[in-house]
Motif scaffolding. Sequence first.
Motif, PDB file in Angstrom:
ATOM      1  N   TYR A 280       0.844  -1.200   0.000  1.00 40.83           N
ATOM      2  CA  TYR A 280       0.000   0.000   0.000  1.00 40.83           C
ATOM      3  C   TYR A 280       0.876   1.246   0.000  1.00 40.83           C
ATOM      4  N   LYS A 281       0.346   2.290  -0.630  1.00 42.41           N
ATOM      5  CA  LYS A 281       1.025   3.582  -0.651  1.00 42.41           C
ATOM      6  C   LYS A 281      -0.019   4.675  -0.523  1.00 42.41           C
ATOM      7  N   THR A 282       0.442   5.883  -0.243  1.00 45.38           N
ATOM      8  CA  THR A 282      -0.466   7.018  -0.138  1.00 45.38           C
ATOM      9  C   THR A 282      -0.882   7.472  -1.538  1.00 45.38           C
ATOM     10  N   THR A 283      -1.948   8.257  -1.597  1.00 47.54           N
ATOM     11  CA  THR A 283      -2.506   8.708  -2.872  1.00 47.54           C
ATOM     12  C   THR A 283      -2.389  10.225  -3.019  1.00 47.54           C
ATOM     13  N   ASP A 284      -2.802  10.721  -4.176  1.00 53.35           N
ATOM     14  CA  ASP A 284      -2.875  12.168  -4.382  1.00 53.35           C
ATOM     15  C   ASP A 284      -3.902  12.800  -3.446  1.00 53.35           C
TER      16      ASP A 284
END
Length: 184
Positions: A146-150
Motif C-alpha cells: 500500500y502507498k499514499t494517494t494524491d
Amino acid sequence: MADNSVISAVEAVLFACGEPVEISRLAYAAETEEFEIPNIIDALNKRYSDSKSALNVLKLGNSYQIATRKDFSRNVKLALEAKKNTPLSNAAMEVLTIIAYNQPVSKSFISHVRGIESGSVVNSLVERELLEEAGRLDVPGKPIAYKTTDVFLRCFGLESIDDLDPIPNMVQNGENSDENTEEN
C-alpha cells in the motif's frame, strides 16, 4: 417449498458473506440441495417484498448476493459520504504515518510496527481514497503493498511525499540530527 429455517439460513449466509456466493456454496452452507436454491431465493425476495424491506437478493451468474434496493441508493450514498467525511481516528493517523514514511508496505508490516492487527484500518483508508494498492511485494506470499494517494497529499497540504517533515531525533549519516545533543 423450503421451510423458513432453510430460507433464513440462506439469508444469514448471504448477509454474513457480503459478496456473491455461488449456488453450490449456498446449498452446502444451508444444508439443502442446489436445485432448491433458486426457489429459496424467490421465497426470500418475496419475504423482502411483502415486508417492504430495503433488501433484495440479486442473481449474478451462478451466484447470489444480498443488496439494497435501488430505491435506497441515495440514502446509502449519503451514509457512505458521511463516513468518508468523519475525522480520522488515532489508529488511522498512525497507519497513514507508517505508510507515508515507509511506502510501499504490507498490512503485516503495519501491524508489526503498531503491535496490533491493522487490516481494517488500512481497508477504511483505502475506501477513503487516502491509500491505494501499489502492487505486490517480492517476498514470500507476495502480499499487497500500500502507498499514499494524491488525495492524501491534497488532504495534508503536500505537493509530494518528499514534503513530509523529517522524523525527529533520526540519526542521519551517522550523526544525530538533534543539534541540542552536541557537547560544548
